[in-house]
Design a protein around this motif. Structure first.
Motif, PDB file in Angstrom:
ATOM      1  N   ILE B  66      80.147  20.142 -35.693  1.00 48.59           N
ATOM      2  CA  ILE B  66      80.985  21.353 -35.239  1.00 48.59           C
ATOM      3  C   ILE B  66      82.216  20.932 -34.659  1.00 48.59           C
ATOM      4  CG2 ILE B  66      80.917  23.659 -34.051  1.00 48.59           C
ATOM      5  CD1 ILE B  66      77.914  23.590 -34.409  1.00 48.59           C
ATOM      6  N   ASN B  67      83.116  21.378 -35.363  1.00 44.96           N
ATOM      7  CA  ASN B  67      84.612  21.007 -34.770  1.00 44.96           C
ATOM      8  C   ASN B  67      85.265  22.216 -34.500  1.00 44.96           C
ATOM      9  OD1 ASN B  67      85.434  18.253 -34.335  1.00 44.96           O
ATOM     10  ND2 ASN B  67      84.958  18.106 -36.703  1.00 44.96           N
ATOM     11  N   TYR B  68      86.481  22.203 -33.807  1.00 47.35           N
ATOM     12  CA  TYR B  68      87.327  23.496 -33.385  1.00 47.35           C
ATOM     13  C   TYR B  68      88.622  23.173 -34.149  1.00 47.35           C
ATOM     14  CZ  TYR B  68      83.225  24.009 -30.418  1.00 47.35           C
ATOM     15  OH  TYR B  68      82.103  24.214 -29.956  1.00 47.35           O
ATOM     16  N   LYS B  69      89.038  24.260 -34.764  1.00 53.27           N
ATOM     17  CA  LYS B  69      90.512  24.192 -35.055  1.00 53.27           C
ATOM     18  C   LYS B  69      90.985  25.524 -34.815  1.00 53.27           C
ATOM     19  CE  LYS B  69      90.589  21.149 -39.173  1.00 53.27           C
ATOM     20  NZ  LYS B  69      91.627  20.134 -39.015  1.00 53.27           N
ATOM     21  N   ILE B  70      91.750  25.575 -33.862  1.00 57.43           N
ATOM     22  CA  ILE B  70      92.013  27.239 -33.179  1.00 57.43           C
ATOM     23  C   ILE B  70      93.525  27.371 -33.178  1.00 57.43           C
ATOM     24  CG2 ILE B  70      91.701  28.459 -31.138  1.00 57.43           C
ATOM     25  CD1 ILE B  70      89.494  26.057 -30.323  1.00 57.43           C
ATOM     26  N   GLY B  71      93.868  28.193 -33.491  1.00 58.61           N
ATOM     27  CA  GLY B  71      95.461  28.651 -33.510  1.00 58.61           C
ATOM     28  C   GLY B  71      95.540  29.869 -34.532  1.00 58.61           C
ATOM     29  N   GLY B  72      96.597  30.704 -34.417  1.00 64.46           N
ATOM     30  CA  GLY B  72      96.991  31.842 -35.276  1.00 64.46           C
ATOM     31  C   GLY B  72      95.800  32.751 -35.452  1.00 64.46           C
ATOM     32  N   GLY B  73      95.057  32.865 -34.556  1.00 65.94           N
ATOM     33  CA  GLY B  73      93.847  33.912 -34.631  1.00 65.94           C
ATOM     34  C   GLY B  73      92.973  33.620 -35.600  1.00 65.94           C
ATOM     35  N   GLY B  74      92.841  32.210 -35.886  1.00 64.87           N
ATOM     36  CA  GLY B  74      91.950  31.780 -36.837  1.00 64.87           C
ATOM     37  C   GLY B  74      92.501  31.368 -38.197  1.00 64.87           C
ATOM     38  N   GLU B 105      99.193  41.417 -43.625  1.00 66.21           N
ATOM     39  CA  GLU B 105     100.119  41.763 -42.581  1.00 66.21           C
ATOM     40  C   GLU B 105     101.179  40.505 -42.330  1.00 66.21           C
ATOM     41  OE1 GLU B 105      98.845  44.392 -39.026  1.00 66.21           O
ATOM     42  OE2 GLU B 105      97.937  42.659 -39.035  1.00 66.21           O
ATOM     43  N   MET B 106     100.583  39.322 -42.204  1.00 66.32           N
ATOM     44  CA  MET B 106     101.593  38.213 -42.142  1.00 66.32           C
ATOM     45  C   MET B 106     102.164  37.895 -43.421  1.00 66.32           C
ATOM     46  SD  MET B 106      99.055  36.144 -39.851  1.00 66.32           S
ATOM     47  CE  MET B 106      99.777  34.591 -39.489  1.00 66.32           C
ATOM     48  N   GLY B 107     103.617  37.459 -43.293  1.00 62.96           N
ATOM     49  CA  GLY B 107     104.095  37.047 -44.430  1.00 62.96           C
ATOM     50  C   GLY B 107     103.470  35.804 -45.282  1.00 62.96           C
ATOM     51  N   ASN B 108     103.225  34.854 -44.276  1.00 61.59           N
ATOM     52  CA  ASN B 108     102.559  33.528 -44.753  1.00 61.59           C
ATOM     53  C   ASN B 108     101.543  33.133 -44.058  1.00 61.59           C
ATOM     54  OD1 ASN B 108     102.110  31.369 -46.011  1.00 61.59           O
ATOM     55  ND2 ASN B 108     104.253  30.188 -45.381  1.00 61.59           N
ATOM     56  N   ALA B 109     100.226  33.541 -44.193  1.00 59.55           N
ATOM     57  CA  ALA B 109      99.019  33.037 -43.346  1.00 59.55           C
ATOM     58  C   ALA B 109      98.832  31.845 -43.743  1.00 59.55           C
ATOM     59  CB  ALA B 109      98.229  34.240 -43.569  1.00 59.55           C
ATOM     60  N   GLY B 110      99.107  31.176 -45.110  1.00 57.01           N
ATOM     61  CA  GLY B 110      98.819  29.942 -45.222  1.00 57.01           C
ATOM     62  C   GLY B 110      97.482  29.961 -46.089  1.00 57.01           C
ATOM     63  N   TYR B 111      96.704  31.060 -46.321  1.00 57.99           N
ATOM     64  CA  TYR B 111      95.675  31.135 -47.204  1.00 57.99           C
ATOM     65  C   TYR B 111      95.647  32.705 -47.816  1.00 57.99           C
ATOM     66  CZ  TYR B 111      93.532  33.930 -43.605  1.00 57.99           C
ATOM     67  OH  TYR B 111      93.305  34.904 -42.795  1.00 57.99           O
ATOM     68  N   LYS B 112      94.864  32.987 -48.688  1.00 60.13           N
ATOM     69  CA  LYS B 112      94.488  34.286 -49.376  1.00 60.13           C
ATOM     70  C   LYS B 112      93.160  34.474 -49.239  1.00 60.13           C
ATOM     71  CE  LYS B 112      98.452  34.262 -52.483  1.00 60.13           C
ATOM     72  NZ  LYS B 112      98.874  32.937 -52.537  1.00 60.13           N
ATOM     73  N   ALA B 113      92.755  35.776 -49.007  1.00 60.20           N
ATOM     74  CA  ALA B 113      91.528  36.115 -48.626  1.00 60.20           C
ATOM     75  C   ALA B 113      90.399  35.746 -49.826  1.00 60.20           C
ATOM     76  CB  ALA B 113      91.148  37.558 -48.525  1.00 60.20           C
ATOM     77  N   LEU B 114      90.825  35.663 -51.077  1.00 68.00           N
ATOM     78  CA  LEU B 114      89.810  35.299 -52.053  1.00 68.00           C
ATOM     79  C   LEU B 114      89.941  33.857 -52.228  1.00 68.00           C
ATOM     80  CD1 LEU B 114      90.488  38.584 -54.310  1.00 68.00           C
ATOM     81  CD2 LEU B 114      88.575  38.111 -52.879  1.00 68.00           C
TER      82      LEU B 114
ATOM     83  N   ILE C 200     102.430  26.338 -40.812  1.00 67.16           N
ATOM     84  CA  ILE C 200     102.037  25.558 -39.812  1.00 67.16           C
ATOM     85  C   ILE C 200     102.534  25.921 -38.471  1.00 67.16           C
ATOM     86  CG2 ILE C 200     103.816  23.873 -39.955  1.00 67.16           C
ATOM     87  CD1 ILE C 200     100.654  22.393 -39.447  1.00 67.16           C
ATOM     88  N   LEU C 201     103.757  26.550 -38.273  1.00 65.35           N
ATOM     89  CA  LEU C 201     104.197  26.823 -36.946  1.00 65.35           C
ATOM     90  C   LEU C 201     103.784  28.268 -36.655  1.00 65.35           C
ATOM     91  CD1 LEU C 201     108.221  26.064 -37.109  1.00 65.35           C
ATOM     92  CD2 LEU C 201     106.391  24.813 -35.786  1.00 65.35           C
ATOM     93  N   THR C 202     103.068  28.884 -37.411  1.00 69.55           N
ATOM     94  CA  THR C 202     102.542  30.281 -37.141  1.00 69.55           C
ATOM     95  C   THR C 202     101.334  30.033 -36.217  1.00 69.55           C
ATOM     96  OG1 THR C 202     103.238  31.104 -39.268  1.00 69.55           O
ATOM     97  CG2 THR C 202     101.583  32.236 -38.134  1.00 69.55           C
ATOM     98  N   ALA C 203     100.827  29.041 -36.466  1.00 73.26           N
ATOM     99  CA  ALA C 203      99.659  28.556 -35.353  1.00 73.26           C
ATOM    100  C   ALA C 203      99.977  28.234 -34.168  1.00 73.26           C
ATOM    101  CB  ALA C 203      98.807  27.522 -35.910  1.00 73.26           C
TER     102      ALA C 203
END
Lengths: 155, 321, 502
Positions: B66-74, B105-114, C200-203
């Protein structure tokens, strides 16, 4: 940038530019939510603070008339060593994913020690080996951290 | 010289890519599984993962880390997941409503739900409305009356995060009851609790585990699930009380896009066995987590359903153009 | 959890069993190891090691986890002193003076005093925990968002004294620190700020990479530039501090215990904040404040003592309300849940035998760490005489591994490298580094509590002055700022800009 005065003027100017950049970037923050503390408020405040600090430092140095200490810049060899050292850290990081932590560590340590003291190539090689192997067993095996393992250790 | 270096790098990269692609699904799992947690250690996602860890090792057949990658509310973790190799050795916990609302909500979250490939949805934590034990509000009706007698916005309600299930639940309550509570977001469920204990907010919109853990300190006025929960038999649902609010967080695991279906199925089976393990079930129940058993199709259907629902809600709230 | 000698005695009996002693020892050792690694803080350290404890019965397991926590807290000081890598924000103040001492050949005394101070502060706090927990518990709850904001505001005002005479540069340094921590999502609205549209900066930028860059990497750059042969310029003397050193630090230890302990009762007030407050307090009461940052042994004692006192005090809200004050506490709590124990206010009322065994084991753990670490001081202190051409690359290796392991992405290492370069120029131009670190440490809580308080007050900033506790802290902060500016004005003259920070 030989003396502290010129350095302060230059860094003050740079800082002021950074402040302006922050102010511009803050103006592009969008939000659809209404909030008591607008998400732009603090970035604006900090941008202004950086801007004023920059101007302050530059102006203060500009008006300064007095004994001006010289900055101890490295000599030519020093600059070369620093550049190569920084670049090797950069390569270490850039190739970590491809080579994996153990191999990248081995290469980085061996190269750096050899570069800092050419006569000690054997020490360099041994330290590199120890660190590379230790990084694998300590971080990847024992602690189970997800570092890139590289093709030597796949599986 | 430079050209040579570049072609050398290119060659290595191609070799590496070919190597990664050639993982045969037949001998899966051949190595350990990395299970990324997107939120702080000690939070709901982490605690669930810790419950699952030991049995998961057994049913997966190899080691699990188990690893943690924390930031930007997930967001950091999920953006990283969609970039990870789709070989079935990297998975991450994922949450509703986060994975739907963030890209919205975010312009660019880096991923899409699907893009996130659903493996399994294993738990849900419905919203509960909590006030302090010594507060004068004995029922939801008392509380709503109190909010109505005060100027709009004066009564405060704490919860975990913005655009979370807590936040949406509060917004729904505001709408259906015709009141205006001021929602105060906290960094997590854990940091919202002292605000109510210390009386800095009037109420909390929080998740069921808090209701169980703080049953000696808090009074739970209503729960936002469809039916009453076994562990909280005396707490009425919002629906029973005439407010049509069903809202909560769902948690599960997802894989990178392009992960072969047979690997997804293998992992889903492993998680299914883990969640049906009596020891795990007991711990989940005790701590107020509602167990769910949704395989890849069922959880994808849930995500799609929620995407439609949330879009409507967010538009109504004016948070989406 | 009322106090009773019976329970305490029973706790000691349980904790002193051979099995539990053994696991406490193993936990201390592993914890120290994890603490030595930068980046892997106590929280993720304990989380990573949790699976190791699952084979044990609950009491042994939680004793081992607590020992890991203690060990990790302790281990952080070692690298901070010996090679200037503060792996945690809480070790930054230790590095400020500890590393200077190491350069002067006094790594041994620095390491020893940090062990002794940790031990004394830890034990004093444990006494507080044992006898006064019920009285103190409610203190954790009187702080709401306005009070936290006022406390953080007072914390920021420490920058005035941390920057010494280079006030303008200190404020600029703080401003950059704040700016860096603003990058990413707004904690309240989720809006993306200063990200230039990149994911990347968003986080956000993690402050560990900033700290490791500013301290370790820039130090390596300076050292290779000057082609120094070893960190310590002179022969290392005795490993142990002199009696005079210890006497000098005695009151320091008591004061830092007080500061660390009371602030440590507050959820969210992590050791990173309290070490700065304690360090600053020592600097103010010292007859020779100019020695701070140049190898003052009280600086090391204050930071390390406060660190331990805070960690111990955190157990009070944990035991009384089930409230974790720091991420590492939350992991411990999660560990309890793994064993089927119910966290929350009832846990420790229903399982007193268990609680008291853990408390007793913490007394033992403190002694164990002291006994374990003092002999090791000799070994750690020798690091500074390792030829730098070997040590330098190893420092970089540790820093890279540490920053990479924060979130397992190369981006954090690039940030570390960038701040290494920034730190290098800051040193050359006489900019104080501590304000930047303090700003990154405080920023998140500062803005979160500001936003929350304004929501509570419907937008009126008066809330910070109408609530008595908040008003006191705001007053202290404003006073400190006013005094700083007044001193600056009085010493006047533009040449102040040219001064090195003291």
């Amino acid at each position: 940038m030989k003396t502290l005065r010129s350095a302060d003027i230059a860094t003050g100017f740079l800082l002021a530019m950074l402040g302006l950049l922050t102010l511009w970037a803050s103006s592009t923050i969008t939000t659809t939510m209404e909030h008591r503390l607008s998400p732009r408020a603090l970035p604006y405040a900090v941008g202004l603070l950086v801007l004023f600090c920059g101007i302050g430092i530059a102006v203060k140095a500009w008006r300064f008339r007095g004994p001006d200490p010289e900055i101890k810049w490295p000599d030519g060899v020093g600059i070369k060593i620093i550049t190569v050292s920084l670049a090797s850290i950069g390569f270490y990081n850039a190739f970590m994913n491809l080579l994996g932590l153990p191999l990248a560590t081995f290469l980085y340590i061996t190269f750096s020690i050899w570069y800092l003291n050419r006569a000690k190539w054997l020490t360099a090689l041994l330290t590199g080996l120890i660190c590379g192997i230790a990084s694998y067993y300590l971080f990847i095996r024992l602690l189970g951290l997800s570092f890139p393992e590289g093709f030597f250790f796949k599986g | 010289m430079k050209k040579k270096a570049i072609s050398f790098i290119a060659l290595i990269s191609i070799l590496a890519l070919v190597g990664a692609g050639a993982v045969a699904a037949a001998d899966y799992p051949a190595k350990r599984l990395t299970y990324n947690i997107c939120f702080n250690p000690g939070g709901e996602s982490d605690i669930t993962a810790r419950f699952q860890e030991q049995p998961l090792k057994k049913f997966y057949g190899q080691d699990v880390v188990i690893n943690y990658k924390i930031g930007g509310g997930g967001a950091l973790c999920w953006a990283d997941l969609v970039q990870s190799p789709p070989d079935g050795y990297t998975i991450a916990g994922h949450n509703l409503p986060h994975i739907v609302l963030q890209p919205m909500e975010m312009g660019n979250a880096g991923y899409k739900a699907l893009e996130l490939k659903n493996i399994y949805m294993f738990e849900s934590t419905p919203n509960v409305l909590a006030v302090r034990n010594d507060s004068p509000y004995k029922t939801l009706k008392d509380f709503v009356e109190y909010a109505k007698t005060n100027p709009p916005g004066v009564v405060t309600i704490g919860g975990s995060g913005t655009s979370s299930a807590n936040d949406l639940g509060t917004a729904m309550l505001n709408k259906t009851a015709g009141i205006k509570l001021t929602y105060i977001p906290f960094g997590g469920t854990g940091s919202a609790v002292p605000a109510l204990l210390g009386g800095h907010v009037t109420a909390l919109m929080t998740y069921t585990p808090v209701a169980i853990q703080y049953k000696t300190k808090f009074r739970i006025l209503a729960i936002a699930s469809e039916q009453r929960m076994e562990v909280l038999p005396d707490v009425p649902t919002f629906r029973e009380l005439g407010y049509d609010i069903v809202e909560g967080a769902y948690r599960g695991v997802a894989a990178p896009p392009g992960t072969p279906d047979d690997i997804i199925k293998y992992l889903a089976d492993a998680f299914d066995k883990v969640m049906k393990d009596p020891e795990v079930k007991k711990k989940m129940d005790q701590n107020g987590f509602k167990t769910e058993y949704m395989g890849p199709e069922a959880s994808l259907a849930l995500v799609k359903k929620k995407m439609v629902e949330y879009e409507v809600i967010m538009k109504e709230l004016g948070r989406l153009k | 959890m009322g106090f009773s000698w019976d329970y305490l005695f029973q706790g000691f009996v349980t904790a002193l069993s051979f099995q539990n002693l053994f696991w406490a020892l193993v936990g201390s050792l592993i914890g120290t190891l994890v603490g030595v690694l930068p980046g892997i803080g106590p929280a993720s350290g304990i989380a990573i090691l949790l699976p190791l404890t699952t084979v044990l019965p609950p009491t042994s397991a939680i004793i081992m986890m607590a020992a890991i926590y203690y060990g990790a807290m302790y281990g952080g000081s070692t690298t901070a002193i010996a090679v200037n890598i503060p792996g945690e924000a809480s070790s930054v103040c230790t590095a400020l003076d500890g590393y200077e001492m190491a350069k002067q050949g006094k790594a041994g005394p620095a390491l020893s005093i940090s062990a002794i101070s940790s031990f004394i502060a830890g034990t004093l706090s444990l006494v507080g925990l044992t006898f006064f927990a019920p009285l103190l518990a409610d203190f954790a709850l009187v702080f709401g968002p306005p009070e936290y904001f006022a406390l953080m505001f007072m914390g920021l005002s420490l920058i005035i004294s941390l920057s010494g005479r280079a006030l303008l540069k200190g404020i600029a340094s703080m401003a950059i620190g704040l700016m860096v921590s603003l990058i990413g999502q707004d904690p309240l609205t989720g809006a993306a700020r200063l990200t230039f549209g990149t994911a990347i900066l968003t986080a956000g930028v993690d402050f560990i990479s900033v700290i490791v860059g500013l301290f370790a990497i820039s130090e390596v750059m300076i050292n290779v530039e000057q082609r120094i042969s070893t960190i310590s310029r002179i022969d290392i003397g005795s490993w142990l501090p002199t009696w005079a050193d210890i006497k000098q630090c005695l009151w320091t230890m008591v004061r830092c215990t007080g500061v660390g302990f009371f602030l440590g009762l507050l959820p969210g007030c992590a050791p990173s904040v309290t070490t700065f407050v304690a360090y600053d307090l020592e600097k103010r009461v010292s007859k020779h404040p100019e020695r701070f940052g140049k190898g003052a042994i009280e600086g090391v004692a204050a930071a390390e003592g406060a660190n331990n006192a805070t960690s111990t005090a955190g157990f009070i809200p944990l035991f009384s309300f089930g409230l974790p004050t720091a991420p590492s506490m939350a992991v411990l709590l999660g560990g309890l849940m793994m064993y089927g124990l119910q966290p929350g206010p009832m846990l420790f009322a229903t399982n007193p035998d268990f609680v008291w065994a853990v408390i007793a084991s913490m007394y033992i753990g403190n002694v164990m760490l002291l006994v374990l670490n003092l002999p090791l001081v000799g070994m750690w202190a020798r690091i500074v005489v390792i030829p730098f051409y070997i040590l330098g690359p190893i420092i970089v290796f540790c820093s890279v591994v540490g920053t990479y392991s924060i979130r397992f992405q190369a981006f954090d290492v690039w940030v570390m490298l960038l701040f290494g370069v920034i730190g290098y120029f800051m040193r050359k131009f006489g900019w104080p580094v501590a304000p930047m670190v303090l700003a990154t440490v405080l920023a998140q809580m500062l803005e979160t509590s500001l936003g929350q308080a304004l929501l509570m007050s419907q937008g009126s900033p008066l809330i910070f002055f109408t609530k008595p506790i908040a008003a006191v802290f705001m007053g202290l902060g404003l006073l400190s700022i006013g005094r700083g500016f007044w001193l600056q004005m009085r010493s006047q003259a533009p040449e102040v800009a040219m001064d090195e920070p003291d």
